[in-house]
Enzyme design. Structure first.
Site, PDB file in Angstrom:
ATOM      1  N   CYS A 147      -6.309  -1.547  -6.009  1.00 16.71           N
ATOM      2  CA  CYS A 147      -7.582  -0.825  -6.116  1.00 16.71           C
ATOM      3  C   CYS A 147      -7.908   0.006  -4.877  1.00 16.71           C
ATOM      4  O   CYS A 147      -8.848   0.794  -4.896  1.00 16.71           O
ATOM      5  CB  CYS A 147      -8.713  -1.817  -6.353  1.00 16.71           C
ATOM      6  SG  CYS A 147      -8.844  -2.993  -5.002  1.00 16.71           S
ATOM      7  N   CYS A 155      -8.990 -10.206  -6.172  1.00 20.99           N
ATOM      8  CA  CYS A 155      -9.815  -9.729  -5.066  1.00 20.99           C
ATOM      9  C   CYS A 155      -9.805 -10.719  -3.900  1.00 20.99           C
ATOM     10  O   CYS A 155      -9.994 -10.325  -2.746  1.00 20.99           O
ATOM     11  CB  CYS A 155     -11.250  -9.488  -5.523  1.00 20.99           C
ATOM     12  SG  CYS A 155     -11.346  -8.371  -6.930  1.00 20.99           S
TER      13      CYS A 155
HETATM   14 FE1  FES Z   1     -10.540  -4.249  -5.164  1.00 23.88          FE
HETATM   15 FE2  FES Z   1     -11.912  -6.318  -5.906  1.00 23.88          FE
HETATM   16  S1  FES Z   1     -11.535  -4.503  -7.081  1.00 23.88           S
HETATM   17  S2  FES Z   1     -10.727  -6.120  -4.134  1.00 23.88           S
END
Ligand code: FES
Length: 128
Positions: A33, A106
């Site tokens: 992400c 995460c």
């Molecule tokens: Fe990137 Fe949670 S979406 S660490």
């Protein structure tokens, strides 16, 4: 989606912010992400053991990333470096009372940033 404990750590993060006097800064970027975490540690020697005397974080990421960052500072503070490097992402998620399955990744951010900081500390202390 998030339980109350996660929301509390997201809304009132513990030990957040840069630490100017840190011994080392660990970092980790989530390749999925793009979220990023810095973790600052100050180490002190107590009874012949290196302990995490102070710890703080800066996280540029989602709510789960911020909550897990906050939780890992609470879990690691006062621990020896050897104990702290054994903290896993599951330990963090469990301490938070669980994370939604799609948010479990995460917690890698916090665990890997802390492990990076500890590794950097050892490298700094014992340069090869
Ligand atoms: Fe990137 Fe949670 S979406 S660490």
């Amino acid at each position: 989606m998030y339980n109350n404990k996660v929301l509390d750590h997201f809304k009132n993060p513990r030990n957040m912010g840069e630490m100017k006097e840190a011994d080392v800064v660990g970092e980790y970027g989530n390749p999925v992400c793009g979220d990023l975490m810095f973790i600052y540690i100050k180490v002190a020697n107590k009874n012949g053991k290196d302990i995490i005397k102070d710890i703080s974080f800066q996280t540029f990421g989602c709510a789960a990333a911020i909550a897990t960052s906050s939780m890992i500072t609470e879990l690691a503070k006062g621990k020896t470096l050897d104990e702290a490097r054994k903290i896993t992402r599951d330990d963090i998620a469990t301490s938070l009372g669980g994370l939604p399955p799609q948010k479990l990744h995460c917690s890698n951010l916090a665990a890997d940033a802390l492990h990076n900081a500890i590794q950097k500390y050892y490298s700094k202390k014992n340069p090869q």
